[in-house]
Design a protein around this motif. Structure first.
Motif, mmCIF file in Angstrom:
data_model
loop_
_atom_site.group_PDB
_atom_site.id
_atom_site.type_symbol
_atom_site.label_atom_id
_atom_site.label_comp_id
_atom_site.label_asym_id
_atom_site.label_seq_id
_atom_site.Cartn_x
_atom_site.Cartn_y
_atom_site.Cartn_z
ATOM 1 N N GLY A 49 -38.170 -12.193 8.993
ATOM 2 C CA GLY A 49 -39.276 -11.801 8.128
ATOM 3 C C GLY A 49 -40.392 -12.806 7.954
ATOM 4 N N ASP A 50 -40.664 -13.132 6.697
ATOM 5 C CA ASP A 50 -41.841 -13.921 6.322
ATOM 6 C C ASP A 50 -41.785 -15.387 6.746
ATOM 7 O OD1 ASP A 50 -43.087 -11.770 5.223
ATOM 8 O OD2 ASP A 50 -42.564 -12.235 3.149
ATOM 9 N N ILE A 51 -40.675 -15.829 7.305
ATOM 10 C CA ILE A 51 -40.606 -17.237 7.718
ATOM 11 C C ILE A 51 -41.603 -17.523 8.836
ATOM 12 C CG2 ILE A 51 -38.787 -17.032 9.492
ATOM 13 C CD1 ILE A 51 -37.600 -19.630 8.212
ATOM 14 N N PHE A 52 -41.982 -16.500 9.603
ATOM 15 C CA PHE A 52 -42.961 -16.673 10.677
ATOM 16 C C PHE A 52 -44.365 -16.426 10.128
ATOM 17 C CE2 PHE A 52 -39.083 -15.017 12.778
ATOM 18 C CZ PHE A 52 -38.754 -16.170 13.495
ATOM 19 N N THR A 53 -45.204 -17.440 10.208
ATOM 20 C CA THR A 53 -46.584 -17.271 9.736
ATOM 21 C C THR A 53 -47.447 -16.587 10.777
ATOM 22 O OG1 THR A 53 -47.085 -19.533 10.446
ATOM 23 C CG2 THR A 53 -46.527 -19.208 8.127
ATOM 24 N N HIS A 54 -47.002 -16.580 12.036
ATOM 25 C CA HIS A 54 -47.729 -15.905 13.124
ATOM 26 C C HIS A 54 -46.763 -14.981 13.851
ATOM 27 C CE1 HIS A 54 -51.091 -18.602 12.500
ATOM 28 N NE2 HIS A 54 -50.261 -19.623 12.603
ATOM 29 N N ARG A 55 -47.145 -13.715 13.986
ATOM 30 C CA ARG A 55 -46.300 -12.720 14.632
ATOM 31 C C ARG A 55 -47.014 -12.092 15.821
ATOM 32 N NH1 ARG A 55 -42.213 -11.123 10.901
ATOM 33 N NH2 ARG A 55 -42.085 -9.050 11.830
ATOM 34 N N ASP A 56 -48.054 -12.769 16.309
ATOM 35 C CA ASP A 56 -48.850 -12.226 17.413
ATOM 36 C C ASP A 56 -48.235 -12.501 18.779
ATOM 37 O OD1 ASP A 56 -49.261 -14.946 17.031
ATOM 38 O OD2 ASP A 56 -51.371 -14.889 17.627
ATOM 39 N N ARG A 57 -47.533 -13.617 18.919
ATOM 40 C CA ARG A 57 -46.892 -14.000 20.185
ATOM 41 C C ARG A 57 -45.497 -14.529 19.897
ATOM 42 N NH1 ARG A 57 -52.088 -15.822 21.008
ATOM 43 N NH2 ARG A 57 -51.625 -17.912 20.241
ATOM 44 N N ILE A 58 -44.584 -14.287 20.847
ATOM 45 C CA ILE A 58 -43.235 -14.838 20.750
ATOM 46 C C ILE A 58 -42.853 -15.455 22.096
ATOM 47 C CG2 ILE A 58 -42.467 -13.259 18.935
ATOM 48 C CD1 ILE A 58 -41.038 -11.603 21.076
ATOM 49 N N GLY A 59 -41.939 -16.400 22.066
ATOM 50 C CA GLY A 59 -41.372 -16.977 23.275
ATOM 51 C C GLY A 59 -39.952 -16.475 23.451
ATOM 52 N N ILE A 60 -39.611 -16.071 24.674
ATOM 53 C CA ILE A 60 -38.259 -15.586 24.982
ATOM 54 C C ILE A 60 -37.721 -16.364 26.174
ATOM 55 C CG2 ILE A 60 -36.843 -13.613 25.654
ATOM 56 C CD1 ILE A 60 -38.958 -11.779 24.454
ATOM 57 N N ALA A 61 -36.595 -17.056 25.974
ATOM 58 C CA ALA A 61 -35.920 -17.785 27.055
ATOM 59 C C ALA A 61 -34.749 -16.947 27.535
ATOM 60 C CB ALA A 61 -35.442 -19.142 26.566
#
Length: 199
Positions: A49-61
């Motif tokens: 949830g709100d712990i992420f200040t930016h939700r526009d991009r994510i990294g996936i390994a």
């Protein structure tokens, strides 16, 4: 309206937005990151949830893939566009240096990669130059900060090495990228975003 009602409504709104984003991601994002892994990453984005200040991009390994392949995907949530890059796994996860991750570990001193959701936190300058600290958000990677698991560039991550040997070098559990790519990785991820690692 009390604060708890407002918080519940915000969580419902965030969950709906994440579900809509998952449905809207074009096929090219799913082809860069395996669909099931992408789904798990989006579920982690929602779960924390709100712990992420930016939700526009994510990294996936995607640690099911060998180290000589571009298996770290920076996915733009709105457009579905994805950039795929080489990334190292930990030597403790691949003791024979086969190029394949054999196991995850959250134990200090293991030099292994940990699975789960990470929060990117702050930039700093260290042994490998400009780098990005991480906080582990799951039981499987809760020791990320004391283990100093970070995002950094490294000489042993090299596209020429990947081409000639079919694999790259290993980190001590950090997400290590090519030195020619690290500035862009740091700028595109930055503090306050999700990195999700699994196989």
């Amino acid at each position: 309206m009390d604060k708890s009602t407002m918080t519940r409504r915000r969580m419902i709104t965030l969950a709906a937005a994440a579900a809509a984003a998952a449905r809207a991601l074009p096929a090219r994002a799913a082809s860069a990151a395996r669909p099931r892994l992408l789904d798990r990453a989006l579920a982690a984005l929602d779960r924390h949830g709100d712990i992420f200040t930016h939700r526009d991009r994510i990294g996936i390994a995607d640690f099911a893939s060998p180290s000589g392949t571009a298996r770290f995907h920076i996915v733009d949530i709105a457009s579905g566009a994805a950039q795929s890059l080489l990334v190292a796994h930990g030597s403790g996860s691949d003791p024979d240096h086969s190029g394949f991750l054999q196991r995850f570990s959250n134990r200090s001193g293991s030099h292994a990669t940990s699975s789960g959701a990470y929060l990117t936190t702050t930039y700093y300058r260290g042994k490998y130059g400009r780098s990005l600290r991480l906080a582990g958000l799951d039981d499987s990677n809760s020791n990320a900060e004391p283990r100093a698991i970070v995002v950094h560039g490294a000489w042993y991550v090299d596209s020429g090495m990947a081409r000639d040997q079919g694999r790259i070098g290993r980190s001590q559990g950090c997400f290590a990228f090519e030195q020619s790519e690290i500035a862009g990785v740091l700028d595109r991820l930055g503090p306050g975003r999700l990195i999700y690692a699994d196989r």
